[in-house]
Design a protein around this motif. Structure first.
Motif, PDB file in Angstrom:
ATOM      1  N   LEU A 167       0.824  -1.308   0.089  1.00  0.00           N
ATOM      2  CA  LEU A 167       0.138  -0.139  -0.004  1.00  0.00           C
ATOM      3  C   LEU A 167       0.818   1.245   0.089  1.00  0.00           C
ATOM      4  O   LEU A 167       0.554   2.117  -0.726  1.00  0.00           O
ATOM      5  CB  LEU A 167      -0.890  -0.141   1.242  1.00  0.00           C
ATOM      6  CG  LEU A 167      -2.020  -1.162   1.304  1.00  0.00           C
ATOM      7  CD1 LEU A 167      -2.919  -1.179   2.623  1.00  0.00           C
ATOM      8  CD2 LEU A 167      -2.918  -0.942  -0.090  1.00  0.00           C
ATOM      9  N   SER A 168       1.700   1.311   0.817  1.00  0.00           N
ATOM     10  CA  SER A 168       2.725   2.228   0.937  1.00  0.00           C
ATOM     11  C   SER A 168       3.633   2.634  -0.470  1.00  0.00           C
ATOM     12  O   SER A 168       3.512   3.834  -1.014  1.00  0.00           O
ATOM     13  CB  SER A 168       3.764   2.169   1.861  1.00  0.00           C
ATOM     14  OG  SER A 168       4.779   3.213   2.015  1.00  0.00           O
ATOM     15  N   ALA A 169       3.841   1.529  -1.211  1.00  0.00           N
ATOM     16  CA  ALA A 169       4.634   1.852  -2.183  1.00  0.00           C
ATOM     17  C   ALA A 169       3.696   2.468  -3.282  1.00  0.00           C
ATOM     18  O   ALA A 169       4.075   3.258  -4.312  1.00  0.00           O
ATOM     19  CB  ALA A 169       5.031   0.514  -2.805  1.00  0.00           C
ATOM     20  N   ILE A 170       2.342   2.128  -3.420  1.00  0.00           N
ATOM     21  CA  ILE A 170       1.359   2.879  -4.536  1.00  0.00           C
ATOM     22  C   ILE A 170       0.998   4.136  -3.860  1.00  0.00           C
ATOM     23  O   ILE A 170       1.206   5.050  -4.583  1.00  0.00           O
ATOM     24  CB  ILE A 170       0.156   1.913  -4.527  1.00  0.00           C
ATOM     25  CG1 ILE A 170       0.663   0.476  -5.075  1.00  0.00           C
ATOM     26  CG2 ILE A 170      -0.756   2.514  -5.469  1.00  0.00           C
ATOM     27  CD1 ILE A 170      -0.383  -0.523  -5.147  1.00  0.00           C
ATOM     28  N   LYS A 171       0.904   4.410  -2.777  1.00  0.00           N
ATOM     29  CA  LYS A 171       0.336   5.684  -2.449  1.00  0.00           C
ATOM     30  C   LYS A 171       1.434   6.727  -2.627  1.00  0.00           C
ATOM     31  O   LYS A 171       1.082   7.803  -2.901  1.00  0.00           O
ATOM     32  CB  LYS A 171       0.110   5.442  -0.900  1.00  0.00           C
ATOM     33  CG  LYS A 171      -0.313   6.762   0.081  1.00  0.00           C
ATOM     34  CD  LYS A 171      -0.628   6.703   1.405  1.00  0.00           C
ATOM     35  CE  LYS A 171      -0.981   8.181   2.072  1.00  0.00           C
ATOM     36  NZ  LYS A 171      -1.125   7.792   3.328  1.00  0.00           N
ATOM     37  N   TYR A 172       2.753   6.618  -2.218  1.00  0.00           N
ATOM     38  CA  TYR A 172       3.750   7.564  -2.276  1.00  0.00           C
ATOM     39  C   TYR A 172       4.373   7.555  -3.575  1.00  0.00           C
ATOM     40  O   TYR A 172       5.286   8.237  -3.858  1.00  0.00           O
ATOM     41  CB  TYR A 172       4.667   7.359  -1.236  1.00  0.00           C
ATOM     42  CG  TYR A 172       4.185   7.578   0.231  1.00  0.00           C
ATOM     43  CD1 TYR A 172       3.689   8.787   0.471  1.00  0.00           C
ATOM     44  CD2 TYR A 172       3.902   6.597   1.023  1.00  0.00           C
ATOM     45  CE1 TYR A 172       3.338   9.087   1.906  1.00  0.00           C
ATOM     46  CE2 TYR A 172       3.444   6.566   2.259  1.00  0.00           C
ATOM     47  CZ  TYR A 172       2.996   7.891   2.694  1.00  0.00           C
ATOM     48  OH  TYR A 172       2.472   8.330   3.993  1.00  0.00           O
ATOM     49  N   PHE A 192      -5.921   0.279  -6.282  1.00  0.00           N
ATOM     50  CA  PHE A 192      -5.042   1.135  -5.220  1.00  0.00           C
ATOM     51  C   PHE A 192      -4.570   2.382  -5.813  1.00  0.00           C
ATOM     52  O   PHE A 192      -4.486   3.447  -4.978  1.00  0.00           O
ATOM     53  CB  PHE A 192      -4.235   0.323  -4.250  1.00  0.00           C
ATOM     54  CG  PHE A 192      -4.977  -0.535  -3.304  1.00  0.00           C
ATOM     55  CD1 PHE A 192      -5.653  -0.008  -2.300  1.00  0.00           C
ATOM     56  CD2 PHE A 192      -4.939  -1.872  -3.674  1.00  0.00           C
ATOM     57  CE1 PHE A 192      -6.043  -0.914  -1.596  1.00  0.00           C
ATOM     58  CE2 PHE A 192      -5.421  -2.796  -2.816  1.00  0.00           C
ATOM     59  CZ  PHE A 192      -6.215  -2.155  -1.727  1.00  0.00           C
ATOM     60  N   ALA A 193      -3.877   2.430  -7.001  1.00  0.00           N
ATOM     61  CA  ALA A 193      -3.669   3.496  -7.712  1.00  0.00           C
ATOM     62  C   ALA A 193      -4.849   4.448  -7.914  1.00  0.00           C
ATOM     63  O   ALA A 193      -4.731   5.782  -7.597  1.00  0.00           O
ATOM     64  CB  ALA A 193      -2.829   3.441  -8.964  1.00  0.00           C
ATOM     65  N   ILE A 194      -6.045   4.092  -8.316  1.00  0.00           N
ATOM     66  CA  ILE A 194      -7.087   4.865  -8.232  1.00  0.00           C
ATOM     67  C   ILE A 194      -7.481   5.445  -6.763  1.00  0.00           C
ATOM     68  O   ILE A 194      -8.127   6.669  -6.606  1.00  0.00           O
ATOM     69  CB  ILE A 194      -8.342   4.104  -8.954  1.00  0.00           C
ATOM     70  CG1 ILE A 194      -7.939   3.868 -10.365  1.00  0.00           C
ATOM     71  CG2 ILE A 194      -9.596   4.916  -8.872  1.00  0.00           C
ATOM     72  CD1 ILE A 194      -8.778   2.924 -11.136  1.00  0.00           C
ATOM     73  N   ILE A 195      -7.488   4.663  -5.988  1.00  0.00           N
ATOM     74  CA  ILE A 195      -7.961   5.033  -4.490  1.00  0.00           C
ATOM     75  C   ILE A 195      -7.072   6.204  -4.068  1.00  0.00           C
ATOM     76  O   ILE A 195      -7.390   7.050  -3.459  1.00  0.00           O
ATOM     77  CB  ILE A 195      -7.837   3.953  -3.436  1.00  0.00           C
ATOM     78  CG1 ILE A 195      -9.180   2.637  -4.004  1.00  0.00           C
ATOM     79  CG2 ILE A 195      -8.096   4.308  -2.170  1.00  0.00           C
ATOM     80  CD1 ILE A 195      -8.647   1.678  -3.165  1.00  0.00           C
ATOM     81  N   PHE A 196      -5.652   5.941  -4.061  1.00  0.00           N
ATOM     82  CA  PHE A 196      -4.550   6.723  -3.720  1.00  0.00           C
ATOM     83  C   PHE A 196      -4.256   8.258  -4.776  1.00  0.00           C
ATOM     84  O   PHE A 196      -3.642   8.923  -4.249  1.00  0.00           O
ATOM     85  CB  PHE A 196      -3.386   6.108  -3.513  1.00  0.00           C
ATOM     86  CG  PHE A 196      -3.604   5.280  -2.066  1.00  0.00           C
ATOM     87  CD1 PHE A 196      -3.909   5.733  -1.050  1.00  0.00           C
ATOM     88  CD2 PHE A 196      -3.073   3.940  -2.480  1.00  0.00           C
ATOM     89  CE1 PHE A 196      -4.148   4.893   0.248  1.00  0.00           C
ATOM     90  CE2 PHE A 196      -3.123   3.133  -1.067  1.00  0.00           C
ATOM     91  CZ  PHE A 196      -3.439   3.613  -0.096  1.00  0.00           C
TER      92      PHE A 196
END
Length: 294
Positions: free
Chosen positions: A215-220, A234-238
């Protein structure tokens, strides 16, 4: 198929660390039953529930030659209970005639049916008199803030591109990611399931990443290159821009891109062309609309 420069013992150690991280996540964050079931024991178990629900990723797949009655909520132990299917996926929904006849019987036992992929809706409705609702993947029922408590701190302090390949070693994806990173002055972080021999250009690799690091890797990330359905979700979510590449079983990756108006960021036939990142704020509006629908 091996990790770069590592022997079999090192591979096993990294694999076990990853398994331990997932086990720890389940123990710390999920509420699970005291009883644990396998296919043979769940069929006639005394399930202490009023409702049973099946959901999500490729549970209605027929690749192994059969449709699993457990995931269709069709075991004797589930009779008399409310049975709900939320967003089950059939991968690319390639069913034989035998599977289709089984589907008629299995869907009869499910009271409420929905699906994750758009192309699955007409297929299912052809085998049931129930309305099949098209819904988002379960991870999209939550907001970015809901994931904060299970997201690891930022892994790389530099601006970076995340490269994530859960399946298929797409060499053009790797090549395109390296070129994009060079052109846009980004480092590369990879958390693919396996790192191959052509990965020596990567600056940082996390082959044993758990859910929190994923999750961290995608978020940041400043950009994501992937062929993963859930990395796209998750890319869309973040609100992280991405390029989605093809894979062996391709339907669900294209489907989620199309649903969010991101077709131009799906790389057909692996023919990558650099372009301005998607306006993820506009995509977030679409995300909230679909989230509200279910």
């Amino acid at each position: 198929e091996d990790y770069v420069g590592e022997n079999e013992e090192e591979l096993k150690e990294k694999y076990l660390r990853r398994v331990q991280k997932f086990d720890s996540f389940i123990e710390n964050h999920l509420i699970v039953s005291k009883e644990k079931y396998i296919q043979q024991t769940i069929a006639f178990a005394d399930l202490p529930y009023d409702t049973v629900l099946c959901e999500s990723d490729v549970i209605w797949n027929a690749k192994r030659g059969r449709l699993d009655p457990v995931f269709y909520l069709s075991t004797p132990s589930m009779r008399g209970k409310r049975r709900i299917a939320y967003a089950p996926s059939m991968a690319d929904a390639q069913l034989t005639r035998k599977h289709q006849s089984q589907l008629d019987m299995l869907l009869e036992n499910v009271h409420f049916i929905s699906c994750r992929e758009s192309y699955q809706k007409p297929l299912l409705e052809a085998h049931t008199n129930k309305v099949v609702q098209h819904v988002v993947d379960p991870v999209m029922l939550l907001d970015p803030e809901d994931y904060e408590c299970i997201t690891a701190p930022r892994i790389m302090q530099e601006d970076y591109l995340l490269l994530y390949l859960p399946v298929d070693n797409n060499k053009l994806l790797r090549k395109s990611a390296v070129q994009y990173a060079e052109d846009h002055h980004l480092k590369i972080l990879e958390i693919s399931t396996k790192l191959r021999e052509d990965s020596d250009e990567l600056q940082k690799c996390l082959p044993d990443a758990g859910i929190e690091e994923f999750l961290s890797a995608i978020k940041y990330a400043d950009m994501v290159f992937t062929n993963s359905f859930h990395a796209i979700c998750f890319a869309i979510i973040f609100q992280t821009p991405f390029f989605a590449f093809t894979r062996k079983y391709n339907g669900k990756v294209w489907d989620v891109c199309e649903r969010f108006g991101l077709e131009e960021y799906y790389v057909r036939e692996n023919d990558f062309l650099d372009k301005e990142p998607a306006d993820m704020k506009a995509v977030h509006k679409r995300f909230k609309e679909l989230q509200a629908e279910g």
